[in-house]
Design a protein around this motif. Structure first.
Motif, PDB file in Angstrom:
ATOM      1  N   THR A 155       0.833  -1.209   0.000  1.00 26.22           N
ATOM      2  CA  THR A 155       0.000   0.000   0.000  1.00 26.22           C
ATOM      3  C   THR A 155       0.864   1.254   0.000  1.00 26.22           C
ATOM      4  OG1 THR A 155      -0.171  -0.131   2.415  1.00 26.22           O
ATOM      5  CG2 THR A 155      -1.934  -1.115   1.132  1.00 26.22           C
ATOM      6  N   GLU A 194       1.965   1.833  -3.532  1.00 21.86           N
ATOM      7  CA  GLU A 194       0.915   2.460  -4.335  1.00 21.86           C
ATOM      8  C   GLU A 194       0.796   3.944  -4.022  1.00 21.86           C
ATOM      9  OE1 GLU A 194      -1.076   1.359  -6.924  1.00 21.86           O
ATOM     10  OE2 GLU A 194       0.512  -0.131  -6.826  1.00 21.86           O
ATOM     11  N   CYS A 237      -5.940  -3.451   4.251  1.00 21.78           N
ATOM     12  CA  CYS A 237      -5.382  -2.156   4.609  1.00 21.78           C
ATOM     13  C   CYS A 237      -6.493  -1.203   5.015  1.00 21.78           C
ATOM     14  CB  CYS A 237      -4.593  -1.561   3.444  1.00 21.78           C
ATOM     15  SG  CYS A 237      -5.576  -1.370   1.950  1.00 21.78           S
ATOM     16  N   GLU A 241      -2.871   3.344   3.812  1.00 26.06           N
ATOM     17  CA  GLU A 241      -3.266   3.831   2.496  1.00 26.06           C
ATOM     18  C   GLU A 241      -4.148   2.794   1.809  1.00 26.06           C
ATOM     19  OE1 GLU A 241      -2.743   6.715   1.320  1.00 26.06           O
ATOM     20  OE2 GLU A 241      -1.257   7.483   2.732  1.00 26.06           O
ATOM     21  N   SER A 242      -4.923   3.270   0.827  1.00 24.09           N
ATOM     22  CA  SER A 242      -5.787   2.341   0.111  1.00 24.09           C
ATOM     23  C   SER A 242      -4.973   1.528  -0.887  1.00 24.09           C
ATOM     24  CB  SER A 242      -6.879   3.112  -0.627  1.00 24.09           C
ATOM     25  OG  SER A 242      -6.302   3.950  -1.586  1.00 24.09           O
ATOM     26  N   LEU A 243      -5.417   0.339  -1.172  1.00 22.52           N
ATOM     27  CA  LEU A 243      -4.734  -0.564  -2.104  1.00 22.52           C
ATOM     28  C   LEU A 243      -5.425  -0.488  -3.462  1.00 22.52           C
ATOM     29  CD1 LEU A 243      -2.652  -2.877  -2.445  1.00 22.52           C
ATOM     30  CD2 LEU A 243      -4.466  -4.448  -1.819  1.00 22.52           C
TER      31      LEU A 243
END
Length: 731
Positions: A203, A206, A679, A693-695
């Motif tokens: 994450t 990204e 996540c 954080e978003s995946l």
């Protein structure tokens, strides 16, 4: 000079003669290098130091195996010395042959010029190589692996008598030696995790791709490098013993005790759960300070925050991006726990502590803190830190009838009336000429923002909700700044009315963190102690104390080594973004190098600390009420191998209900959400297997090999139902 002598030989004696001159010079330089190499190896042989290039490793453990390896390394070093001597002899013969050939083909004057130039080049090469090999040898002398064979386990406490100084057992449980040993390491001690936190690293990758605005080809290259590192790198050796790991597990599972940090220092307090509960309830019985609330008031406060952010967005004070950052999360609330003041006599008093991380006003309070932060410290009586205090009083002379005294405020946060605090904040903002540089909000809007944060004073304890009836909110990021402004204002009024004029070294922290402890303490000794004669004594005390915590002597040598100033990155590129990744020795360093190659700077954070194991004093959030998640679900039918990956901002339970219509009819069996939450946006969920954080959806499908996917989903996924068009994304 090189160009002149070579051009002279070429113009007067031809290209073939020039090649002999160049070969003669090259041979002389090689001799200089090999002589330095020989001295380096002889020095290692004499000092019983093994160069890294011939260091041997074996899976076989034991004293005999270590002795065999040491003998083999010494024999290899002797053989290297023999080979270097042989190579030098060969080069000397070659040099003599070339010298004889050049003396016959060059004039006497030209030969003398070539010989002088070659001698100068050889000496220059020798000096460069000498400095390089001396620095290399010095690094080997201070190498942690050579000076401390068991450096990974440095800091493990074997003497329980010293360990008990760091553990205060007030419970009925008789702690074993291993339990005392593991707790004495401190709650910030990081244990090597049992598996790689792959989801968090992915994450972060990204997030870095997005922040650095990488090209699609560069982004894919970074992803594949990180995937390869995660798949091919093993976890480091455990830094606690099996008995200590079992003791830690036993402490975590024991519901009859509570493990909490002491209010001051690094001591760990163990007490009965019933005693801890009684202490907390005694505080909550104060009806003048706390009022029971029969319901969860989070939704009401969330509505007020949302209405405020909508209002300031509509009038153009903030943009939609900032609004999304300020909007509250959907599920967390303020949580209450207690710290124990064991440095005071019995009965041991307690300090109430409220955690607001992830609460409805947390994002709003962080933004307010950024706006109000620069206002603190403008008072002429403000003290920045201990060093500033020492500088202010070092020339102060007191008479025999004078003393220096200090004052403390009891229950500071609950003693500051919010109305008084808001008036002080308003006055400070109106007198600030730089406010427009930090925010577009007006003074009235900032005051309203602060008022929302200060008056959100509810919290939960053991599933019950309470409201603090007066004072400012505890645990809010903006509250310390506001009360500092209030105290500065109060101090000014009072003066006008006056008629007169350490983590342990074995912890799984990055080495730079551990060396920073040494540098910080030594810096404080150099700057705070006014008597220069006492500085060496204080530094000796620092070294003794840190040695007791497992810090080896080589760490002090490495920490005090002068650093050469950095002149910029190797590629000359500036940092495009900064990310923070969990620290796993041997893995995080490689991931950092991958980020560095794309201009992304990286910092480390320790994970899996003891604080996250036996310390469970906050109210736990049910898994189905977590929000801001990327989650995985698998089909409940044993004959169906379908899996679904989605992301949602709402709580997990309603999100799972809503995806029913998106799953094909033939797979509408009972969906079980995966045991691993991949996540989370909120840092407050980190202790609950959440991440920051978003995946990116379809990351697994696009770039991850099959064996890597098993790190994320506990079910083999042959078909991903969720994709960029069908994902369960909630804005």
């Amino acid at each position: 000079m090189t160009k002149n002598i070579h051009s002279f030989v070429k113009d007067n004696f031809g290209r073939e003669c020039l090649q002999d001159v160049r070969s003669y010079e090259k041979t002389a330089r090689k001799i200089a290098n090999y002589r330095n190499h020989l001295r380096f190896n002889l020095r290692c042989l004499h000092e019983h130091i093994t160069p890294r290039s011939i260091k041997l490793k074996s899976n076989v453990s034991g004293h005999k195996a270590d002795t065999i390896l040491e003998n083999a390394e010494r024999k290899l070093l002797n053989e290297r010395v023999r080979q270097v001597n042989f190579t030098i002899d060969v080069l000397n013969r070659k040099k003599d042959q070339l010298s004889e050939k050049l003396s016959g083909s060059l004039s006497s004057d030209a030969y003398n010029r070539v010989a002088e130039f070659t001698t100068h080049a050889q000496l220059s090469q020798h000096e460069q190589g000498k400095r390089r090999h001396l620095e290399k040898f010095r690094k080997l002398q201070t190498s942690r692996a050579d000076l401390d064979k068991d450096w990974r386990n440095s800091g493990n406490i074997g003497d329980n008598s010293s360990a008990e100084k760091w553990v205060k057992n007030l419970s009925d449980r008789q702690l074993s030696n291993h339990e005392v040993s593991v707790l004495a390491k401190g709650l910030n001690y990081a244990v090597v995790p049992e598996k790689v936190p792959a989801a968090e690293i992915v994450t972060v990758a990204e997030s870095a791709v997005s922040l650095a605005h990488l090209k699609p080809s560069d982004a894919d290259s970074l992803r594949h490098k990180i995937c390869q590192t995660l798949c091919n790198t093993k976890l480091p050796q455990s830094n606690i013993t099996k008995d200590e790991r079992k003791a830690l597990s036993d402490l975590t599972k024991d519901d009859n005790i509570v493990v909490v940090p002491a209010d001051k220092g690094k001591c760990v307090v163990v007490l009965n759960e019933s005693d801890y509960d009684d202490k907390c309830n005694d505080l909550l019985k104060d009806k003048k300070t706390y009022k029971p609330v029969g319901y969860n008031p989070t939704s009401g406060y969330r509505k007020r925050v949302t209405d405020f952010t909508n209002k300031i967005t509509t009038d153009g004070s903030i943009d939609i991006v900032l609004k999304r950052q300020l909007d509250p999360p959907l599920s967390l609330w303020y949580r209450r726990f207690t710290g124990f003041k064991i440095h005071k006599p019995d009965p041991i008093p307690v300090r109430p502590i409220v955690s607001s991380i992830g609460s409805v006003t947390y994002n709003l309070a962080k933004h307010a803190a950024k706006i109000l932060g620069p206002l603190v410290g403008r008072s002429p009586h403000h003290i920045k830190n201990t060093q500033d205090f020492v500088n202010q009083i070092k020339d102060l002379k007191l008479s025999e009838s004078e003393i220096i005294t200090s004052y403390d405020v009891t229950a500071l946060f609950t003693c500051i009336p919010p109305d008084f605090a808001l008036n002080v904040v308003k006055e400070c903002l109106e007198s600030d000429n730089t406010l427009s540089e930090r925010t577009n909000l007006k003074v009235e809007q900032i005051v309203e923002l602060v008022e929302i944060c200060l008056n959100t004073t509810y919290f939960s304890y053991k599933g019950k909700y309470f409201k603090q009836q007066h004072g400012c909110a505890m645990g809010s990021p903006v509250s310390p700044i506001v009360v500092n402004l209030c105290m500065e204002s109060f101090e000014q009024q009072a003066l006008k009315s006056y008629p007169g004029t350490k983590p342990r070294f074995g912890s799984h922290h990055p080495l730079v963190h551990k060396l920073g402890v040494i540098r910080t303490l030594q810096y404080r000794a150099d700057t705070i102690i006014s008597d220069s004669e006492q500085v060496p004594e204080e530094k000796d005390h620092i070294k003794t104390a840190l040695n007791n915590c497992g810090y080896p002597d080589w760490a002090f040598l490495k920490a005090t080594k002068s650093k050469e100033p950095k002149t910029g990155g190797a590629s000359g590129q500036t940092n495009r973004a900064r990310v923070t990744i969990p620290y796993i020795s041997g893995i995080s360093e490689r991931v950092k190098n991958h980020f560095k190659s794309f201009g992304i700077s990286t910092s480390f954070k320790p994970v899996n600390t003891l604080r996250g194991k036996p310390v469970n004093v906050k109210d736990k959030q049910p898994k189905d009420k977590r929000s801001n998640l990327v989650y995985g679900v698998v089909c409940g039918d044993t004959d169906c191998s379908a899996a679904y990956v989605g992301e949602t901002k709402q709580a997990l339970k309603p999100a799972l209900v809503n995806i029913g219509d998106q799953v094909p009819t033939k797979r509408k069996t009972l969906l079980e959400w995966c045991s691993a939450v991949l996540c989370s946006y909120e840092a407050g969920n980190i202790a609950d297997n959440g991440w920051t954080e978003s995946l990116e959806l379809r990351w697994l499908e696009k770039v991850m090999p099959d064996d890597m996917q098993e790190l994320f989903i506990d079910h083999e996924c042959e078909d991903f139902v969720g994709n960029s068009d069908e994902s369960d994304t909630e804005d």
